[in-house]
Write a protein that holds these residues in place. Structure first.
Motif, PDB file in Angstrom:
ATOM      1  N   MET A   1       0.836  -1.197   0.000  1.00 38.81           N
ATOM      2  CA  MET A   1       0.000   0.000   0.000  1.00 38.81           C
ATOM      3  C   MET A   1       0.876   1.255   0.000  1.00 38.81           C
ATOM      4  SD  MET A   1      -2.858  -1.356   2.743  1.00 38.81           S
ATOM      5  CE  MET A   1      -3.284   0.285   3.284  1.00 38.81           C
ATOM      6  N   LYS A   2       1.915   1.221   0.797  1.00 32.01           N
ATOM      7  CA  LYS A   2       2.839   2.354   0.869  1.00 32.01           C
ATOM      8  C   LYS A   2       3.592   2.521  -0.449  1.00 32.01           C
ATOM      9  CE  LYS A   2       6.428   4.276   3.812  1.00 32.01           C
ATOM     10  NZ  LYS A   2       7.261   4.065   5.008  1.00 32.01           N
TER      11      LYS A   2
ATOM     12  N   ARG B   1     -10.531  -7.396   6.351  1.00 31.27           N
ATOM     13  CA  ARG B   1     -10.040  -6.233   7.099  1.00 31.27           C
ATOM     14  C   ARG B   1      -9.708  -5.141   6.094  1.00 31.27           C
ATOM     15  NH1 ARG B   1      -9.557  -7.581  12.344  1.00 31.27           N
ATOM     16  NH2 ARG B   1      -9.105  -9.725  12.840  1.00 31.27           N
ATOM     17  N   LEU B   2     -10.159  -3.933   6.391  1.00 34.44           N
ATOM     18  CA  LEU B   2      -9.955  -2.782   5.527  1.00 34.44           C
ATOM     19  C   LEU B   2      -8.966  -1.823   6.175  1.00 34.44           C
ATOM     20  CD1 LEU B   2     -13.721  -2.162   4.695  1.00 34.44           C
ATOM     21  CD2 LEU B   2     -12.062  -3.457   3.330  1.00 34.44           C
ATOM     22  N   TYR B   3      -8.160  -1.171   5.334  1.00 29.98           N
ATOM     23  CA  TYR B   3      -7.150  -0.224   5.812  1.00 29.98           C
ATOM     24  C   TYR B   3      -7.254   1.065   5.010  1.00 29.98           C
ATOM     25  CZ  TYR B   3      -5.234  -4.521   7.733  1.00 29.98           C
ATOM     26  OH  TYR B   3      -5.082  -5.696   8.409  1.00 29.98           O
ATOM     27  N   ASP B   4      -7.067   2.194   5.695  1.00 26.99           N
ATOM     28  CA  ASP B   4      -7.072   3.469   4.983  1.00 26.99           C
ATOM     29  C   ASP B   4      -5.715   3.699   4.314  1.00 26.99           C
ATOM     30  OD1 ASP B   4      -5.274   4.501   6.917  1.00 26.99           O
ATOM     31  OD2 ASP B   4      -6.835   5.600   7.981  1.00 26.99           O
ATOM     32  N   GLY B   5      -5.576   4.784   3.610  1.00 24.13           N
ATOM     33  CA  GLY B   5      -4.354   5.082   2.873  1.00 24.13           C
ATOM     34  C   GLY B   5      -3.123   5.256   3.742  1.00 24.13           C
ATOM     35  N   ASP B   6      -3.315   5.484   5.035  1.00 25.97           N
ATOM     36  CA  ASP B   6      -2.193   5.598   5.968  1.00 25.97           C
ATOM     37  C   ASP B   6      -1.850   4.262   6.609  1.00 25.97           C
ATOM     38  OD1 ASP B   6      -1.862   8.368   5.584  1.00 25.97           O
ATOM     39  OD2 ASP B   6      -3.436   8.809   7.058  1.00 25.97           O
ATOM     40  N   GLY B   7      -2.559   3.206   6.216  1.00 22.78           N
ATOM     41  CA  GLY B   7      -2.301   1.880   6.758  1.00 22.78           C
ATOM     42  C   GLY B   7      -3.004   1.601   8.072  1.00 22.78           C
TER      43      GLY B   7
END
Length: 165
Positions: free
Chosen positions: A91-92, A116-122
């Motif tokens: 993602m990063k 599990r979902l993650y935002d753009g900041d992880g």
């Protein structure tokens, strides 16, 4: 809504999870992905899975839902089998894009599928950062559908992002 779920029971505690079959089905992954793209306003998304046989169809449907979310034309980077650390790294590397990890656990002959979902900041997406809105969209049958073919995103296999670790 075809084949409804108990959204309060399945979408809670910072994740989407349920017994499969029974509480959750593969179509839920499509719904979650389409809603997540709209909620997060994602133009790009990284998606990984645990390589469990039951997870494969959930992963495929999640990717399809993400590329078909309204007018977002989301570009999905399908990472293949990866753990959370590999997903967060990818993602990063992709520029701080949101992501999803799909897993299946075998418990006493019963399978539990988890998304599990993650935002753009992880950071994990939790109740006040999107899960409540996502649950409400699904409970009220407000699943985003594609506007037209030009608004459709695409899926790109990006196993290289995981293999590099």
């Amino acid at each position: 809504m075809l084949n409804p779920i108990d959204s309060d029971a399945v979408i809670r505690d910072g994740r989407i999870a349920g017994a499969f079959p029974g509480e959750i089905h593969e179509g839920v992954a499509w719904w979650i992905a389409a809603c997540f793209v709209v909620i997060s306003r994602a133009r790009q998304l990284a998606v990984a899975h645990d390589d469990h046989p039951a997870t494969a169809e959930f992963h495929r449907r999640f990717c399809q839902g993400a590329i078909n979310a309204e007018h977002w034309a989301c570009q999905v980077s399908s990472l293949g089998a990866a753990d959370e650390a590999q997903l967060l790294h990818a993602m990063k590397e992709l520029g701080g894009v949101p992501g999803a990890l799909l897993t299946t656990a075998d418990n006493d002959g019963r399978q539990t599928v988890t998304i599990r979902l993650y935002d753009g900041d992880g950071q994990p997406v939790v109740e006040d950062t999107g899960l409540a809105r996502l649950r409400k969209m699904i409970a009220s049958d407000r699943i985003p559908i594609p506007v037209n073919d030009q608004a459709k995103g695409r899926i790109t296999e990006r196993h290289d992002l995981v293999e590099a670790l």
